[in-house]
Design an enzyme around this catalytic site. Structure first.
Site, PDB file in Angstrom:
ATOM      1  N   SER A 239      12.648  89.118  43.644  1.00  0.00           N
ATOM      2  CA  SER A 239      11.027  87.847  42.565  1.00  0.00           C
ATOM      3  C   SER A 239      12.030  86.733  41.708  1.00  0.00           C
ATOM      4  O   SER A 239      12.803  86.793  41.888  1.00  0.00           O
ATOM      5  CB  SER A 239      10.451  89.240  41.132  1.00  0.00           C
ATOM      6  OG  SER A 239      10.514  88.380  40.582  1.00  0.00           O
ATOM      7  N   ASP A 240      11.210  85.408  41.409  1.00  0.00           N
ATOM      8  CA  ASP A 240      11.285  84.349  41.002  1.00  0.00           C
ATOM      9  C   ASP A 240      10.068  84.211  39.729  1.00  0.00           C
ATOM     10  O   ASP A 240       9.201  83.895  39.920  1.00  0.00           O
ATOM     11  CB  ASP A 240      11.320  83.718  41.945  1.00  0.00           C
ATOM     12  CG  ASP A 240      12.329  82.377  41.230  1.00  0.00           C
ATOM     13  OD1 ASP A 240      13.327  82.045  41.500  1.00  0.00           O
ATOM     14  OD2 ASP A 240      11.556  81.251  41.323  1.00  0.00           O
ATOM     15  N   THR A 241      11.220  83.958  38.570  1.00  0.00           N
ATOM     16  CA  THR A 241      10.029  83.076  37.237  1.00  0.00           C
ATOM     17  C   THR A 241      10.756  81.263  37.847  1.00  0.00           C
ATOM     18  O   THR A 241      11.951  81.295  37.303  1.00  0.00           O
ATOM     19  CB  THR A 241      10.457  83.371  36.595  1.00  0.00           C
ATOM     20  OG1 THR A 241      10.050  85.594  36.300  1.00  0.00           O
ATOM     21  CG2 THR A 241       9.843  83.074  35.168  1.00  0.00           C
TER      22      THR A 241
END
Length: 210
Positions: free
Chosen positions: A89-91
């Site tokens: 995941s990446d934010t």
């Protein structure tokens, strides 16, 4: 994906390719057993997050998450680990078309937070799941966050606490910065770093019971 193609026996666990304790906490919240699959000393994980000139926040978060997943899948294979799904995941925080990544230092953190004061921004979190059969599943959540006006004194104290370092947009919603948030439209867990609704959908497609 048809019901017949869902594994009859749910996967026992997944590999989480993230150092974020918040993502571990969120997976635990929905009862998903996981093991960490972190980069080794021979990998430059930060390089994957470099912004390409002219890249939009939406394209950026999709590209970086896909790159993280491919790196993690290679890592699992190189280490000879048992097959299991791999979750990445990446934010990304976006103020208009500007990507606000992790600040390099206190001065940059202060500048980012000052730019967010009194304004609305987007928080984009992409999730990608690589399955042992070669399928790649992905989803993205976009939430809107509006900060109240924040005085310089409070910003300096927050930056001095060290909390902004390592955080996209120089803040964490589960920290004291929550007191500045006037309004959220979207996913609280997505802003934390792992949107649970979208993640649960991907996990069910992979055969997990969520």
């Amino acid at each position: 994906m048809t019901a017949a193609s869902v594994p009859s026996v749910p996967p026992a666990f997944l590999y989480l390719a993230s150092q974020s304790p918040r993502r571990r906490q969120l997976l635990e919240q929905i009862g998903i057993r996981h093991e960490l699959l972190l980069p080794g000393d021979d990998e430059d994980a930060e390089a994957l997050e470099a912004v390409i000139d002219g890249e939009s926040p939406d394209d950026y978060v999709h590209r970086v998450t896909a790159a993280k997943l491919q790196a993690a899948l290679r890592r699992r294979e190189a280490r000879g680990l048992p097959p299991a799904p791999v979750l990445c995941s990446d934010t990304t925080v976006a103020l208009g078309d500007r990507i606000l990544g992790k600040p390099d230092d206190a001065a940059q953190a202060m500048e980012m937070l000052s730019s967010l004061s009194g304004r609305e921004h987007r928080v984009l979190t992409a999730v990608a799941l690589g399955l042992p059969d070669g399928r790649l599943l992905s989803a993205v959540n976009v939430s809107l966050v509006r900060f109240a006006e924040i005085g310089d004194q409070r910003l300096r104290a927050y930056v001095a606490s060290g909390e902004p370092m390592g955080k996209a947009g120089a803040y964490a919603i589960q920290s004291q910065a929550a007191a500045w948030i006037e309004h959220i439209a979207g996913s609280y867990s997505g802003i934390m770093g792992l949107p649970l609704f979208e993640t649960a959908q991907l996990l069910r497609e992979a055969g997990f019971v969520v």
